[in-house]
Design a protein around this motif. Structure first.
Motif, PDB file in Angstrom:
ATOM      1  N   VAL A  25      14.610 -12.269   0.916  1.00 39.57           N
ATOM      2  CA  VAL A  25      15.980 -11.804  -0.148  1.00 39.57           C
ATOM      3  C   VAL A  25      16.914 -10.920  -0.186  1.00 39.57           C
ATOM      4  O   VAL A  25      17.581  -9.975   0.242  1.00 39.57           O
ATOM      5  CB  VAL A  25      15.696 -12.630  -0.917  1.00 39.57           C
ATOM      6  N   ARG A  28      18.178  -9.699   2.867  1.00 43.04           N
ATOM      7  CA  ARG A  28      19.581 -10.311   3.301  1.00 43.04           C
ATOM      8  C   ARG A  28      19.211 -10.957   4.137  1.00 43.04           C
ATOM      9  O   ARG A  28      20.225 -11.576   5.489  1.00 43.04           O
ATOM     10  CB  ARG A  28      21.092  -9.454   3.246  1.00 43.04           C
ATOM     11  N   PRO A  30      19.393 -13.995   6.238  1.00 41.18           N
ATOM     12  CA  PRO A  30      20.392 -15.344   5.880  1.00 41.18           C
ATOM     13  C   PRO A  30      19.195 -16.906   6.271  1.00 41.18           C
ATOM     14  O   PRO A  30      19.169 -17.439   5.673  1.00 41.18           O
ATOM     15  CB  PRO A  30      21.241 -15.144   6.737  1.00 41.18           C
ATOM     16  N   CYS A  31      18.304 -16.736   7.306  1.00 42.16           N
ATOM     17  CA  CYS A  31      17.705 -17.521   7.336  1.00 42.16           C
ATOM     18  C   CYS A  31      16.255 -18.558   6.467  1.00 42.16           C
ATOM     19  O   CYS A  31      16.266 -19.451   6.605  1.00 42.16           O
ATOM     20  CB  CYS A  31      16.676 -17.494   8.633  1.00 42.16           C
ATOM     21  N   ILE A  32      16.421 -18.194   5.123  1.00 42.31           N
ATOM     22  CA  ILE A  32      15.484 -18.365   3.962  1.00 42.31           C
ATOM     23  C   ILE A  32      16.653 -19.471   3.792  1.00 42.31           C
ATOM     24  O   ILE A  32      15.617 -20.909   3.781  1.00 42.31           O
ATOM     25  CB  ILE A  32      15.070 -17.928   2.989  1.00 42.31           C
ATOM     26  N   SER A  33      17.898 -19.672   3.581  1.00 48.02           N
ATOM     27  CA  SER A  33      18.691 -20.654   2.891  1.00 48.02           C
ATOM     28  C   SER A  33      19.424 -21.260   3.661  1.00 48.02           C
ATOM     29  O   SER A  33      19.816 -22.776   3.924  1.00 48.02           O
ATOM     30  CB  SER A  33      19.447 -19.726   2.034  1.00 48.02           C
ATOM     31  N   CYS A  34      19.332 -20.721   5.813  1.00 49.39           N
ATOM     32  CA  CYS A  34      19.686 -21.825   6.273  1.00 49.39           C
ATOM     33  C   CYS A  34      19.446 -22.962   7.053  1.00 49.39           C
ATOM     34  O   CYS A  34      18.142 -22.786   7.347  1.00 49.39           O
ATOM     35  CB  CYS A  34      20.025 -21.028   7.639  1.00 49.39           C
ATOM     36  N   PRO A  35      19.855 -24.177   7.099  1.00 45.39           N
ATOM     37  CA  PRO A  35      19.439 -25.471   7.647  1.00 45.39           C
ATOM     38  C   PRO A  35      19.049 -25.357   8.472  1.00 45.39           C
ATOM     39  O   PRO A  35      18.018 -26.348   8.911  1.00 45.39           O
ATOM     40  CB  PRO A  35      20.369 -26.637   6.524  1.00 45.39           C
ATOM     41  N   GLN A  38      15.332 -24.173   9.159  1.00 43.59           N
ATOM     42  CA  GLN A  38      14.629 -25.268   8.400  1.00 43.59           C
ATOM     43  C   GLN A  38      13.369 -25.914   9.893  1.00 43.59           C
ATOM     44  O   GLN A  38      12.416 -25.666  10.268  1.00 43.59           O
ATOM     45  CB  GLN A  38      14.687 -25.587   7.615  1.00 43.59           C
TER      46      GLN A  38
END
Length: 74
Positions: A25, A28, A30-35, A38
């Motif tokens: 995080v 930054r 972005p893949c952590i919250s990218c559907p 997943q």
């Protein structure tokens, strides 16, 4: 002993270490919250992700490995 994280380590492998999430995080990633990510975590490599988003891979990987080592010492 935990295997060291490298540019070839997949995001899925990194996420097996909860202590790494705040570092991802912070950088930054972005893949952590990218559907979409997943479904691809098993083959998205950390180095490729860092290059795609202009993230300093060397710094990120250093911090991830330090976090894993610190947790192992506790």
């Amino acid at each position: 002993m935990t295997r060291k994280i490298t540019e070839e380590t997949t995001l899925g492998e990194v996420l097996q270490h909860p202590e790494c999430i705040p570092i991802l995080v912070k950088h930054r990633l972005p893949c952590i919250s990218c559907p979409m990510a997943q479904a691809e975590m098993g083959f998205l490599k950390l180095g490729d992700i860092a290059r795609a988003y202009g993230i300093d891979a060397e710094s990120l990987i250093k911090e991830l490995n330090e976090a894993i080592e610190e947790k192992g010492e506790k």
